[in-house]
Design an enzyme around this catalytic site. Sequence first.
Site, PDB file in Angstrom:
ATOM      1  N   GLY A 106      42.642 -17.606   4.481  1.00  0.00           N
ATOM      2  CA  GLY A 106      42.152 -18.529   5.502  1.00  0.00           C
ATOM      3  C   GLY A 106      41.952 -19.927   4.945  1.00  0.00           C
ATOM      4  CG  ASP A 107      38.983 -21.820   5.496  1.00  0.00           C
ATOM      5  OD1 ASP A 107      38.964 -21.967   6.738  1.00  0.00           O
ATOM      6  OD2 ASP A 107      38.097 -21.215   4.870  1.00  0.00           O
ATOM      7  CD  GLU A 108      45.409 -19.741   4.883  1.00  0.00           C
ATOM      8  OE1 GLU A 108      44.972 -20.201   5.969  1.00  0.00           O
ATOM      9  OE2 GLU A 108      45.405 -18.530   4.602  1.00  0.00           O
ATOM     10  CG  HIS A 128      42.039 -23.683  12.879  1.00  0.00           C
ATOM     11  ND1 HIS A 128      42.960 -23.032  13.659  1.00  0.00           N
ATOM     12  CD2 HIS A 128      41.571 -22.743  12.013  1.00  0.00           C
ATOM     13  CE1 HIS A 128      43.038 -21.768  13.283  1.00  0.00           C
ATOM     14  NE2 HIS A 128      42.196 -21.560  12.294  1.00  0.00           N
ATOM     15  CB  THR A 129      39.562 -29.673   9.838  1.00  0.00           C
ATOM     16  OG1 THR A 129      38.555 -28.704   9.551  1.00  0.00           O
ATOM     17  CG2 THR A 129      38.961 -31.057   9.900  1.00  0.00           C
ATOM     18  CB  THR A 149      38.679 -10.999  10.112  1.00  0.00           C
ATOM     19  OG1 THR A 149      37.947 -11.243  11.316  1.00  0.00           O
ATOM     20  CG2 THR A 149      40.179 -11.050  10.391  1.00  0.00           C
ATOM     21  CB  THR A 153      35.510 -25.534   9.286  1.00  0.00           C
ATOM     22  OG1 THR A 153      36.467 -25.800   8.277  1.00  0.00           O
ATOM     23  CG2 THR A 153      35.574 -26.602  10.335  1.00  0.00           C
ATOM     24  NE  ARG A 164      42.338 -29.378   1.298  1.00  0.00           N
ATOM     25  CZ  ARG A 164      41.009 -29.320   1.452  1.00  0.00           C
ATOM     26  NH1 ARG A 164      40.388 -28.188   1.350  1.00  0.00           N
ATOM     27  NH2 ARG A 164      40.318 -30.392   1.711  1.00  0.00           N
ATOM     28  CG  LEU A 165      50.891 -31.364  -4.505  1.00  0.00           C
ATOM     29  CD1 LEU A 165      51.002 -30.090  -5.333  1.00  0.00           C
ATOM     30  CD2 LEU A 165      52.278 -31.952  -4.264  1.00  0.00           C
TER      31      LEU A 165
HETATM   32  P1  GDP Z   1      42.514 -23.956   8.550  1.00  0.00           P
HETATM   33  O1  GDP Z   1      41.384 -23.038   8.850  1.00  0.00           O
HETATM   34  O2  GDP Z   1      43.660 -23.252   7.922  1.00  0.00           O
HETATM   35  O3  GDP Z   1      42.925 -24.801   9.719  1.00  0.00           O
HETATM   36  O4  GDP Z   1      41.972 -24.965   7.434  1.00  0.00           O
HETATM   37  P2  GDP Z   1      40.559 -25.749   7.485  1.00  0.00           P
HETATM   38  O5  GDP Z   1      40.654 -26.815   8.502  1.00  0.00           O
HETATM   39  O6  GDP Z   1      39.441 -24.793   7.577  1.00  0.00           O
HETATM   40  O7  GDP Z   1      40.513 -26.325   6.016  1.00  0.00           O
HETATM   41  C1  GDP Z   1      41.495 -27.170   5.532  1.00  0.00           C
HETATM   42  C2  GDP Z   1      40.857 -28.530   5.164  1.00  0.00           C
HETATM   43  O8  GDP Z   1      41.785 -29.257   4.405  1.00  0.00           O
HETATM   44  C3  GDP Z   1      40.543 -29.392   6.365  1.00  0.00           C
HETATM   45  O9  GDP Z   1      39.383 -30.136   6.078  1.00  0.00           O
HETATM   46  C4  GDP Z   1      41.755 -30.335   6.462  1.00  0.00           C
HETATM   47  O10 GDP Z   1      41.451 -31.590   7.050  1.00  0.00           O
HETATM   48  C5  GDP Z   1      42.097 -30.498   5.013  1.00  0.00           C
HETATM   49  N1  GDP Z   1      43.501 -30.696   4.690  1.00  0.00           N
HETATM   50  C6  GDP Z   1      44.616 -30.184   5.259  1.00  0.00           C
HETATM   51  N2  GDP Z   1      45.723 -30.520   4.575  1.00  0.00           N
HETATM   52  C7  GDP Z   1      45.288 -31.268   3.540  1.00  0.00           C
HETATM   53  C8  GDP Z   1      45.949 -31.880   2.432  1.00  0.00           C
HETATM   54  O11 GDP Z   1      47.152 -31.799   2.251  1.00  0.00           O
HETATM   55  N3  GDP Z   1      45.158 -32.547   1.536  1.00  0.00           N
HETATM   56  C9  GDP Z   1      43.821 -32.647   1.680  1.00  0.00           C
HETATM   57  N4  GDP Z   1      43.135 -33.316   0.753  1.00  0.00           N
HETATM   58  N5  GDP Z   1      43.170 -32.074   2.697  1.00  0.00           N
HETATM   59  C10 GDP Z   1      43.891 -31.389   3.596  1.00  0.00           C
HETATM   60  P1  IMO Z   2      40.322 -19.885   9.547  1.00  0.00           P
HETATM   61  O1  IMO Z   2      41.081 -19.634  10.819  1.00  0.00           O
HETATM   62  C1  IMO Z   2      38.248 -18.225   6.082  1.00  0.00           C
HETATM   63  C2  IMO Z   2      36.255 -14.352   6.639  1.00  0.00           C
HETATM   64  C3  IMO Z   2      34.739 -14.343   6.544  1.00  0.00           C
HETATM   65  C4  IMO Z   2      34.510 -12.957   5.955  1.00  0.00           C
HETATM   66  C5  IMO Z   2      35.575 -12.130   6.667  1.00  0.00           C
HETATM   67  C6  IMO Z   2      35.063 -11.360   7.871  1.00  0.00           C
HETATM   68  O2  IMO Z   2      39.471 -21.094   9.580  1.00  0.00           O
HETATM   69  O3  IMO Z   2      41.227 -19.813   8.366  1.00  0.00           O
HETATM   70  P2  IMO Z   2      34.365 -12.112  10.327  1.00  0.00           P
HETATM   71  O4  IMO Z   2      33.305 -13.061  10.793  1.00  0.00           O
HETATM   72  O5  IMO Z   2      35.745 -12.474  10.736  1.00  0.00           O
HETATM   73  O6  IMO Z   2      34.035 -10.676  10.633  1.00  0.00           O
HETATM   74  O7  IMO Z   2      34.315 -12.217   8.714  1.00  0.00           O
HETATM   75  O8  IMO Z   2      36.588 -13.034   7.073  1.00  0.00           O
HETATM   76  N1  IMO Z   2      36.833 -15.305   7.617  1.00  0.00           N
HETATM   77  C7  IMO Z   2      37.422 -16.460   7.283  1.00  0.00           C
HETATM   78  N2  IMO Z   2      37.574 -17.053   6.077  1.00  0.00           N
HETATM   79  N3  IMO Z   2      38.784 -18.787   7.188  1.00  0.00           N
HETATM   80  C8  IMO Z   2      38.657 -18.190   8.382  1.00  0.00           C
HETATM   81  O9  IMO Z   2      39.276 -18.657   9.491  1.00  0.00           O
HETATM   82  C9  IMO Z   2      37.936 -16.985   8.482  1.00  0.00           C
HETATM   83  N4  IMO Z   2      37.612 -16.156   9.502  1.00  0.00           N
HETATM   84  C10 IMO Z   2      36.955 -15.129   8.955  1.00  0.00           C
HETATM   85  O10 IMO Z   2      34.278 -15.357   5.689  1.00  0.00           O
HETATM   86  O11 IMO Z   2      34.809 -12.956   4.588  1.00  0.00           O
HETATM   87 MG    MG Z   3      39.337 -22.860   8.515  1.00  0.00          MG
END
Ligand code: GDP
Ligand code: IMO
Ligand code: MG
Length: 427
Positions: A12-14, A41-42, A238, A298, A330-331
């Site tokens: 997650g959070d890629e 998702h940001t 999850t 987030t 995030r390179l």
């Molecule tokens: P998601 O859950 O996969 O949509 O990812 P998140 O939004 O939770 O976390 C990714 C974070 O990295 C966010 O704060 C984005 O604004 C930021 N982000 C995305 N791509 C890049 C990047 O290439 N470089 C940097 N520094 N930040 C990035």
């Molecule tokens: P995005 O879409 C990162 C993780 C939680 C926990 C596990 C189970 O932003 O990438 P849950 O509340 O789903 O039962 O929790 O999954 N988790 C995430 N980690 N990004 C997410 O979403 C996540 N959604 C759930 O931290 O380890």
């Molecule tokens: Mg996220």
Amino acid sequence: MPAYAIIGGQWGDEGKGKVVDFLSEGAHIVARFSGGNNAGHTVVTDRGEFKFHLIPSGVLWPHVTGIIGNGVVVDPDALLEEISGLQAQSVDMSRLLVSDRAHVIMPYHVALDHLEEQARGEGAIGTTGKGIGPAYMDKAARVGIRMGDLLDEKGLLSSLGFILEQKNTLITRLYGGAPFSLEELYERCREWGRSLESFIRPAGPVLQEALAKKQRLLLEGAQGSMLDLDHGTYPYVTSSSSTIGGACTGLGISPKHIQEVIGIYKAYTTRVGSGALPTELKDEIGEAIRERAWEYGTTTGRPRRCGWFDAVAARYSATLNGMTSAVLTRLDVLDGFSPLKICVAYRLNGKVTDCFPGSASALEACEPVYEEFPGWDRPTAGARHISELPQGAVNFVRRIEELLGCPLSMVSTGPDREETIILKPIL
Ligand code: GDP
Ligand code: IMO
Ligand code: MG
């Protein structure tokens, strides 16, 4: 075959939100198919920063229809709050549609999520506490309330009466928690129905019509493949299908429509919550990555655990999803770090393997085998063309591509839309 799926390749959070927003310029519909407001998702544009939890990240584009699919679990209060927050940021919400088949996260699901986590003690999963697991449990147990049910006040009262008796017994007798009042809950459901009525509709016909017209659909994954209920690091996962199969069941579309499966990976690894993370850096380098990249959740604000890029896990998820290309995000976070490492295999019980293990205890026992890379001398931050990258960064990126076994289509060098390198146009 005009559907393009965006799938998290790690835990997650890629950076899925950034990529979805970027690609949405060329899409007609952007649809979420799994998870709920556990996702965060940001998206950063010249209009500011936007945080999406339930609403698809493509809705910043005025031509895009946003769909919350049947596979999503919806907390109505969270949805209403997100809608009004986006409206306050001048985002038009009139094209948002919520499937009548999406299940509702009820207040007792949130309560049970917390009570179950407390009961697990040392073995807690580290959930987001949003009621996700208990809501999917009720869906599978066939006692869930669906978004469409909020519009049927009579039917709702009778099903809620039956379900609440079960839930209150569980909450009070097993966990010693406080019971929910049927009258209050019923009233809340009626209010949700009234406030959300204009958004709740069957999503299937809208999607099918778009597919028939050869319009482009972006299927926005939530969580990551390693958190998938079946294929992830069970039980630290999850409760939904975050891999490609979930896109079909979570929207009701055939796999034959999916033209591309695009995996999103960050140039290192993070994880929130419990469970093994073989490349975790519990030292000052991990701390430095977290602070540099502001790796805090987030949704919950929890610090994310950071580690080197794990190519064993990454290749496993690329194969599992049949990824047609991948995006490396995030390179820029790695600018200034030297040496850099990529985990290319695990050492398990004295043997070197590049197979991702199926059990949590085996993964816990895996030690990473690393390849080292010198860092680069110039920053990659903000680069928009591959020629702007220092050779060290190009070598690092190309090695990840080789290990993934699928081509890279984009590299992201910053949170803004413009901070993106296109290697192979997707749509
Ligand atoms: P998601 O859950 O996969 O949509 O990812 P998140 O939004 O939770 O976390 C990714 C974070 O990295 C966010 O704060 C984005 O604004 C930021 N982000 C995305 N791509 C890049 C990047 O290439 N470089 C940097 N520094 N930040 C990035
Ligand atoms: P995005 O879409 C990162 C993780 C939680 C926990 C596990 C189970 O932003 O990438 P849950 O509340 O789903 O039962 O929790 O999954 N988790 C995430 N980690 N990004 C997410 O979403 C996540 N959604 C759930 O931290 O380890
Ligand atoms: Mg996220």
